[in-house]
Design a protein around this motif. Sequence first.
Motif, short mmCIF file in Angstrom:
data_model
loop_
_atom_site.label_atom_id
_atom_site.label_comp_id
_atom_site.label_asym_id
_atom_site.label_seq_id
_atom_site.Cartn_x
_atom_site.Cartn_y
_atom_site.Cartn_z
N ARG A 149 0.80 -1.22 0.00
CA ARG A 149 0.00 0.00 0.00
C ARG A 149 0.83 1.27 0.00
N GLY A 150 2.16 1.14 0.16
CA GLY A 150 3.02 2.31 0.18
C GLY A 150 3.25 2.84 1.59
N LYS A 151 4.30 3.65 1.76
CA LYS A 151 4.71 4.13 3.08
C LYS A 151 3.63 4.95 3.78
N ASP A 152 2.87 5.70 3.02
CA ASP A 152 1.89 6.61 3.64
C ASP A 152 0.65 5.90 4.15
N ASN A 153 0.48 4.65 3.77
CA ASN A 153 -0.72 3.92 4.17
C ASN A 153 -0.35 2.52 4.65
N ALA A 154 0.83 2.41 5.30
CA ALA A 154 1.36 1.09 5.65
C ALA A 154 0.48 0.38 6.69
N LEU A 155 0.11 1.08 7.77
CA LEU A 155 -0.72 0.47 8.81
C LEU A 155 -2.18 0.87 8.60
N GLN A 156 -3.05 -0.13 8.68
CA GLN A 156 -4.48 0.17 8.59
C GLN A 156 -4.92 0.95 9.84
#
Length: 423
Positions: A149-156
Motif C-alpha cells: 500500500r506504500g509508506k503513507d498507508n502502511a498500517l491500517q
Amino acid sequence: MPHPNDPSLRSFVPVDPASDFPIQNLPYGVFSAKDGLTPRVGVAIGDHVLDLWKLEQDGRLDVGDLGVFAGPTLNPFMALGPKLWSRTRARISELLRHDNPELRDNAELRRLALVPMTQAKLHLPIAVAGYTDFYSSKEHATNVGVMFRGKDNALQPNWLHMPIGYNGRASTVVVSGTKVRRPRGQLKPPSAELPSFGPCKRLDFELEMGAVVGQRSPMGEMLTEAQAEQMIFGFVLLNDWSARDIQQWEYVPLGPFQAKAFATSISPWIVTREALEPFRVHGPEQDPVPLPYLRQMQPNNYDLQLDVGLRAAQMKQSTRICRTNFKYMYWSSVQQLVHHASSGCAMNIGDLLGSGTISGPEKDQRGSLLEISWNGTEPIELPGDIKRTFLEDDDSLSFHGWCQGDGYRVGFGEVEGTIVPAE
C-alpha cells in the motif's frame, strides 16, 4: 526450598550449559518410547525425558488426579489450574536436584523414569481446541503495508488500537518434524484475467510464538489482564506456513483462509509461563494509549531470542536467515487473550494463540520470506550459489528460541518442517 527458577540450582542429570533444558526450565511434552507404552506426559531435562506417569505410579508425584499424566495430551493436567501447575513444577524440580537422593539414588526408578531423548518419539503436546493467529508485530505489519500500500498507508487505521487476528484451523496444527505438503489453491496473478487452480508458487514461513491457553473462560464474560495472564499455561515455537499467492487472491474482504489452513507447525515442548518469569520485559511503547480494557499494568513481553534456519533442497546444512526477539511484539499475548474474550468469546483449555510474525527493526530480523526477499524482488543468497525468494519442494525450515539466563538458557528445542510436493 529454593524456587525452581533459582539460577544456582543443579540437577543430578548431567546438563550441558548450552542445553535448552536445564533444571530451571522443565518444559512439558508428550512422548512415547520403545517400552511399548502409549504416549504420556514427560518433562525435558538435559538430553532426557522424565516420565511423569512413572513418578506418579511410584507415589513420588501426586497431583490429586491419578492418571493425569498417563494420557496422550496435556489438557487434563492444564485443567487442574495455575496453583497446581506451580506446585507440580516445584516438586519435579525438587526430585531432580543434585542434592536430593530421592530419585538420584533410586537406581530402578531412575532407569524407568529417565528416558534418553534419542529413544523418545515426541508428539503433539495438546489437543488443540481452537487456533487463532494474530498480526501483532508493528515492524512486520509496516513492512507488509509498505510493500502493498506504500509508506503513507502502511498500517491500517485499526492496527494501533487492537490486536488484529483471524480464526485458523486447529485440525492442521502439527508437531515439529511433520512434513508439509505444498498446498493447492486458486491463483490469480495480476497479469491473469481469470483465476486458475494449482500448486502454490509463493510458499512462505512465519516465525511466531504460540501461547497455550490452559484454563477456560465463560461465554459472555470479559477477562482482566491478571485473569488472562493466569490462563496462559506456557508457550511454543510456531511456524504459520503461508501460501502468499493463494492469500493475495482470496483475502479480500475477509482475510486469510486456504492460504493458512493447510498447516501450522509447533514445537513439542511447552515452556511454562513460570519458567519465563525472569525474562519478562516491557514491550514497545503503545501510542495511542490503548482503550482501558487493553491497558497493561505490568511487563507482559519476554526477552526471548529467536532464529530461523533454511536448508535448501540442495544443501546438507542449514543457514541462518533471521535472528530476532519476541520482545519486539507491539501487542502482548496477554493483550491478545484479553481482546479475544472481550466480545464474550469463550476460551477453552487447549486454545492456541499465534503471536503473528515476529520481526524486528533491522533487515536481518525479518520473520518471513515475504519480508526478507521483499516480495520476491531481493532473493536470499545461500551457500553454493543457491538463491531463494520463496520455498521450493524439499526445502526445510527450523526455528529455535531461548531466553539467556546467568549460566543457563531456557529454550524451546526446535520446530522443523520440510516441504514435500503437491499431489
